[in-house]
Design a protein around this motif. Structure first.
Motif, PDB file in Angstrom:
ATOM      1  N   VAL A 141       0.824  -1.212   0.000  1.00 40.58           N
ATOM      2  CA  VAL A 141       0.000   0.000   0.000  1.00 40.58           C
ATOM      3  C   VAL A 141       0.863   1.269   0.000  1.00 40.58           C
ATOM      4  CG1 VAL A 141      -1.611   1.321   1.420  1.00 40.58           C
ATOM      5  CG2 VAL A 141      -1.978  -1.111   1.085  1.00 40.58           C
ATOM      6  N   ALA A 142       1.962   1.235   0.728  1.00 36.48           N
ATOM      7  CA  ALA A 142       2.813   2.424   0.772  1.00 36.48           C
ATOM      8  C   ALA A 142       4.252   2.021   1.067  1.00 36.48           C
ATOM      9  CB  ALA A 142       2.321   3.397   1.850  1.00 36.48           C
ATOM     10  N   SER A 177       2.411  -2.083  13.686  1.00 38.10           N
ATOM     11  CA  SER A 177       1.112  -1.624  14.142  1.00 38.10           C
ATOM     12  C   SER A 177       0.076  -1.967  13.078  1.00 38.10           C
ATOM     13  CB  SER A 177       1.182  -0.111  14.344  1.00 38.10           C
ATOM     14  OG  SER A 177      -0.017   0.365  14.851  1.00 38.10           O
ATOM     15  N   PHE A 225      -4.063  -1.384  11.888  1.00 38.19           N
ATOM     16  CA  PHE A 225      -5.352  -0.704  12.082  1.00 38.19           C
ATOM     17  C   PHE A 225      -6.236  -1.058  10.903  1.00 38.19           C
ATOM     18  CE2 PHE A 225      -8.205   3.018  11.768  1.00 38.19           C
ATOM     19  CZ  PHE A 225      -8.789   2.932  13.022  1.00 38.19           C
ATOM     20  N   GLY A 226      -7.375  -1.693  11.182  1.00 39.89           N
ATOM     21  CA  GLY A 226      -8.206  -2.173  10.095  1.00 39.89           C
ATOM     22  C   GLY A 226      -7.439  -3.235   9.321  1.00 39.89           C
ATOM     23  N   LEU A 238      -4.878  -2.515   7.380  1.00 39.45           N
ATOM     24  CA  LEU A 238      -3.545  -2.008   7.058  1.00 39.45           C
ATOM     25  C   LEU A 238      -2.562  -2.258   8.200  1.00 39.45           C
ATOM     26  CD1 LEU A 238      -4.429   1.458   5.464  1.00 39.45           C
ATOM     27  CD2 LEU A 238      -4.035  -0.711   4.315  1.00 39.45           C
ATOM     28  N   SER A 239      -1.341  -2.593   7.825  1.00 32.88           N
ATOM     29  CA  SER A 239      -0.292  -2.773   8.828  1.00 32.88           C
ATOM     30  C   SER A 239       0.957  -2.023   8.408  1.00 32.88           C
ATOM     31  CB  SER A 239       0.062  -4.255   8.978  1.00 32.88           C
ATOM     32  OG  SER A 239      -1.026  -4.978   9.441  1.00 32.88           O
ATOM     33  N   GLN A 240       1.569  -1.388   9.400  1.00 35.07           N
ATOM     34  CA  GLN A 240       2.851  -0.756   9.176  1.00 35.07           C
ATOM     35  C   GLN A 240       3.939  -1.757   9.558  1.00 35.07           C
ATOM     36  OE1 GLN A 240       4.485   3.239  10.988  1.00 35.07           O
ATOM     37  NE2 GLN A 240       2.691   3.644   9.746  1.00 35.07           N
ATOM     38  N   ILE A 283       3.816  -0.107   4.282  1.00 32.92           N
ATOM     39  CA  ILE A 283       2.449  -0.364   4.733  1.00 32.92           C
ATOM     40  C   ILE A 283       1.855  -1.381   3.768  1.00 32.92           C
ATOM     41  CG2 ILE A 283       0.149   0.610   5.115  1.00 32.92           C
ATOM     42  CD1 ILE A 283       1.484   3.238   5.851  1.00 32.92           C
ATOM     43  N   ILE A 295      -4.778   5.128   4.933  1.00 36.87           N
ATOM     44  CA  ILE A 295      -3.332   5.039   5.195  1.00 36.87           C
ATOM     45  C   ILE A 295      -2.949   6.096   6.227  1.00 36.87           C
ATOM     46  CG2 ILE A 295      -1.027   5.149   4.167  1.00 36.87           C
ATOM     47  CD1 ILE A 295      -2.302   4.389   1.506  1.00 36.87           C
ATOM     48  N   LEU A 320      -3.903   4.941   9.748  1.00 43.56           N
ATOM     49  CA  LEU A 320      -2.900   4.068  10.374  1.00 43.56           C
ATOM     50  C   LEU A 320      -1.750   4.911  10.916  1.00 43.56           C
ATOM     51  CD1 LEU A 320      -1.582   1.317  10.994  1.00 43.56           C
ATOM     52  CD2 LEU A 320      -0.739   1.299   8.643  1.00 43.56           C
ATOM     53  N   VAL A 363      -0.510   5.229  14.918  1.00 41.09           N
ATOM     54  CA  VAL A 363       0.867   5.092  15.404  1.00 41.09           C
ATOM     55  C   VAL A 363       1.307   6.368  16.121  1.00 41.09           C
ATOM     56  CG1 VAL A 363       3.267   4.727  14.706  1.00 41.09           C
ATOM     57  CG2 VAL A 363       1.445   3.455  13.566  1.00 41.09           C
ATOM     58  N   ASP A 383      -9.690  -1.034  15.813  1.00 44.14           N
ATOM     59  CA  ASP A 383     -10.392  -1.050  14.524  1.00 44.14           C
ATOM     60  C   ASP A 383     -11.777  -0.415  14.565  1.00 44.14           C
ATOM     61  OD1 ASP A 383      -8.166  -2.337  13.844  1.00 44.14           O
ATOM     62  OD2 ASP A 383      -9.116  -4.155  13.110  1.00 44.14           O
TER      63      ASP A 383
END
Lengths: 183, 100
Positions: free
Chosen positions: A123-124, A148, A150-151, A153-155, A173, B55, B58, B62, B74
């Protein structure tokens, strides 16, 4: 060197194929959290034909791709261990996790699951440094660690070492495949 | 519970400071090309407001975790409604306005 996942096993987990399967072996794995993998760079890699005709350098974006593929392994193995965990606690009527509902949770047979269909997208590329070129004969030791989520998406913190030197490092990401696009 | 005038004022100042700090996190983490003063407390952050996307969400998760040690999960998407909503959430999670 330990082998946690061989190339044959990686092929079961990732949808990628030649010439774009850029992960030879997984040597450390903490499902859903982190992994270490190997990518051996050979002079026969197809991209060396053009990159460059007079100097072989593995494109940095392909190192990023290799790191993203390792990250997909981390994620897939995380889903698999979640399924294994819910099958042992069978008193749960509804298993946790949005992806588990697609499978027969009472009789989870890992071999029946098209796990490669769960792999999402890059994604990024948040930050990436390329500190040393990768050339034929080099072995990239790839590391990926989920920072991390969220939803969907993960970093992810990623590094690629050649021996003791950092060849590339940065933060990606990645997404899980959205539930409505599943297999 | 009745607060004295001084206490009310102190809380209000702390709240303003918190909002400023959230705006600083927003601008720094998301690389926004705008000053603190142009980001209002109730401006919508996503969609038609600041135009942030998932994006960025997220990234904010962080950032808020690093800055305030507060986790966003979430289901908590509505906390990104505005700076004020995010501040309310942080105060709720910490049990008070964080002293800066």
């Amino acid at each position: 060197m330990r082998t946690v996942l061989s190339a044959d096993e990686i092929r079961q987990l990732l949808p990628h194929r030649w010439p774009f399967l850029l992960l030879d072996r997984v040597i450390e794995l903490d499902p859903g959290k982190a992994a270490t993998g190997i990518k051996n760079v050979s002079v026969n890699e197809p991209y060396f034909q053009g990159h460059f005709p007079h100097e072989y350098i593995m494109p940095g974006v392909l190192i990023v791709e290799a790191l993203a593929q390792l990250t997909a392994i981390v994620y897939c193995q995380g889903v698999l261990s979640e399924i294994a965990a819910t099958s042992t606690s069978s008193q749960l009527e509804t298993p946790v996790g949005p992806l588990v509902g697609k499978f027969d949770a009472k009789e989870p047979d890992v071999s029946d699951i098209q796990i490669s269909s769960l792999v999402g997208y890059l994604v990024a590329i948040k930050a990436m440094k390329f500190k040393r070129p990768a050339v034929p004969g080099d072995q990239l030791v790839l590391k990926s660690r989920i920072l991390s989520t969220f939803g969907i998406l993960s970093q992810v913190s990623v590094t690629a070492h050649i021996r003791s030197e950092i060849a590339a490092e940065g933060v990606l990401i990645v997404s899980q495949r959205p539930a409505n696009e599943g297999a | 519970m009745t607060l004295s005038y001084e206490e009310t004022e102190r809380l209000a100042i702390q709240r303003m400071e918190l909002n400023r700090r959230i705006k600083a996190v927003l601008i720094e983490r998301l690389g926004l090309d705008m000053s603190l003063d142009h980001l209002t407390d109730d401006q919508s952050l996503f969609g038609r407001g600041l135009g942030l996307d998932s994006i960025d969400a997220l990234e904010l998760v962080v950032g808020v975790e690093d800055m305030f040690n507060v986790s966003i999960y979430d289901g908590d998407m509505e906390v990104f409604g505005s700076v004020n909503k995010l501040a309310d959430y942080i105060i709720d999670q910490l049990g008070g306005v964080p002293v800066l």
